[in-house]
Enzyme design. Structure first.
Site, mmCIF file in Angstrom:
data_model
loop_
_atom_site.group_PDB
_atom_site.id
_atom_site.type_symbol
_atom_site.label_atom_id
_atom_site.label_comp_id
_atom_site.label_asym_id
_atom_site.label_seq_id
_atom_site.Cartn_x
_atom_site.Cartn_y
_atom_site.Cartn_z
ATOM 1 N N ASP A 115 0.801 -1.222 0.000
ATOM 2 C CA ASP A 115 0.000 0.000 0.000
ATOM 3 C C ASP A 115 0.836 1.275 0.000
ATOM 4 O OD1 ASP A 115 -2.648 -0.992 -0.116
ATOM 5 O OD2 ASP A 115 -2.473 -1.674 1.958
ATOM 6 N N ASP A 173 -6.940 -3.688 -5.970
ATOM 7 C CA ASP A 173 -6.538 -2.405 -5.372
ATOM 8 C C ASP A 173 -5.079 -2.054 -5.692
ATOM 9 O OD1 ASP A 173 -8.344 -4.116 -4.016
ATOM 10 O OD2 ASP A 173 -8.304 -2.962 -2.183
HETATM 11 N N1 GLY Z 1 -7.354 -1.400 -0.203
HETATM 12 C C1 GLY Z 1 -8.258 -1.697 0.796
HETATM 13 C C2 GLY Z 1 -9.648 -1.223 0.614
HETATM 14 O O1 GLY Z 1 -10.032 -0.690 -0.381
HETATM 15 O O2 GLY Z 1 -10.408 -1.438 1.515
#
Ligand code: GLY
Length: 385
Positions: A115, A173
């Protein structure tokens, strides 16, 4: 003829809904400066509630929920403050960003998460764009190195979540973290960052999409061979459903990857995702999606998916001018402004900007609450507008 009717409908909708008098809270996208001022005030109140080493996460049961810097959302608070600083010029917002950076900067060495784009590029990357600074540049290059360390040449992807040794998990994501790598390639001249980003995007393009251009949330690869072991969800309704925020991440990620590469295949995918979303029979008239497109029609909406979708559609519209993209984004932003901003009582909603986000419904975590990323993409989208 149909197109003219649709445009007339949208014009009528906007005339009816954009008027300041009709808005429940007096805010309107016709006057975005007022929304920025309101949001800056909210975030200054939030700032006063926040322990120095903590980052806001949500507000539940009348309490502010915070995180440390390693939570995937830690970049959104400074990122939103920077957007609001650019709009209002309020130095107090910038001082808070600098205070939070002291705690966030260590994440440049965090190799346990994918992330880093969210955490570091939406914060330090944004600050570096406003005011180029060698210290921020070094932090960002180290962050890109940490992200690239999760790339597997066997799977041809960046690992999203850590897992059992026999699994290699990649979530849709992850497309959102590639921007950091494109930036690092351009800044350092090291093409390996670029190659990792496009290889990851190509693997995602090949494996993550269904025939209707919705996407699976999680793909589990064999780490040795790169074979797909299974396709499933973690945060959606079921393995075959279209989890709304995942679809929005895909739309945003492929649009941005087209912007970074000029590769038509990524633009085509972004357009296909946009068409899937805009033409969903389950998309409510106000265009704020249900938390999962396959949920019952009276299910909770997700303001975060709406805000991400609006911001992505506005960027897509800058590449493929298509009135549906712009108009849908406009309707989303108007309805978020009208019905999802909480200013009825001071302090309501924990001084966040938007209400009604859905974090992880199957785990009963962060359900129908404010979320920092809903705020971040809402403000970004308003600025894009
Ligand atoms: N990347 C985690 C979410 O969108 O909850």
């Amino acid at each position: 003829m149909i197109r003219i009717c649709v445009s007339l409908y949208i014009a009528a909708f906007l005339l009816q809904n954009c008027s300041v008098n009709n808005s429940r809270n007096g805010l309107s996208i016709n006057n975005p400066d007022k929304i920025f001022e309101f949001s800056a005030d909210q975030y200054k109140k939030l700032m006063n509630e926040l322990p120095e080493d903590r980052f806001p996460r949500s507000y539940e049961d009348d309490s502010l929920i915070t995180s440390n810097s390693s939570w995937w959302c830690s970049g959104f608070y400074p990122g939103t403050l920077l957007h609001l600083y650019e709009e209002t010029g309020d130095e107090e917002l910038l001082m808070e960003v600098k205070r939070k950076f002291e705690y966030l900067e260590k994440e440049q060495y965090n190799t346990d998460t994918h992330d880093l784009g969210f955490m570091m590029f939406d914060s330090f990357g944004h600050a570096h764009r406003i005011n180029p600074n060698p210290e921020y540049e070094e932090i960002l290059i180290n962050s890109a190195k940490s992200l690239a360390s999760r790339y597997s040449p066997e799977v041809k992807s960046i690992r999203s979540w850590n897992s059992d040794p026999g699994d290699f998990l990649v979530i849709i994501d992850n497309m959102m973290n590639l921007d950091l790598l494109f930036w690092a390639a351009e800044t350092t001249g090291d093409s390996s960052y670029y190659n990792i980003a496009v290889t990851h995007a190509n693997t995602t393009l090949q494996n993550h999409f269904r025939e209707d251009n919705s996407s699976w949330h999680v793909l589990n690869y064999d780490p040795e061979t790169g074979e797909i072991q299974n396709k499933r969800t973690e945060q959606g309704l079921n393995d075959e459903s279209a989890w709304a925020r995942g679809q929005a991440w895909g739309l945003y990620g492929f649009t941005e990857t087209y912007g970074n590469t000029g590769d038509q295949r990524y633009l085509d995918q972004a357009v296909s995702i946009a068409e899937f979303l805009i033409n969903q029979p389950n998309l409510p008239e106000d265009k704020i999606p249900l938390w999962d497109f396959d949920a019952e029609t009276d299910a909770l909406r997700d303001a975060s998916a709406a805000a991400i979708m609006a911001s992505a559609l506005l960027e897509l519209d800058s590449y493929v001018s298509h009135s549906d993209y712009y108009d849908t984004a406009l309707i989303i932003l108007e309805n978020l402004t009208k019905n999802y901003i909480a200013i009825a009582k001071p302090g309501e909603n924990g001084n966040f900007i938007l209400k009604h986000g859905v974090g992880h419904l199957p785990a009963n975590s962060e359900v129908d609450v404010p979320l920092t990323y809903a705020d971040y993409y809402f403000i970004e989208a308003l600025r894009r507008l």
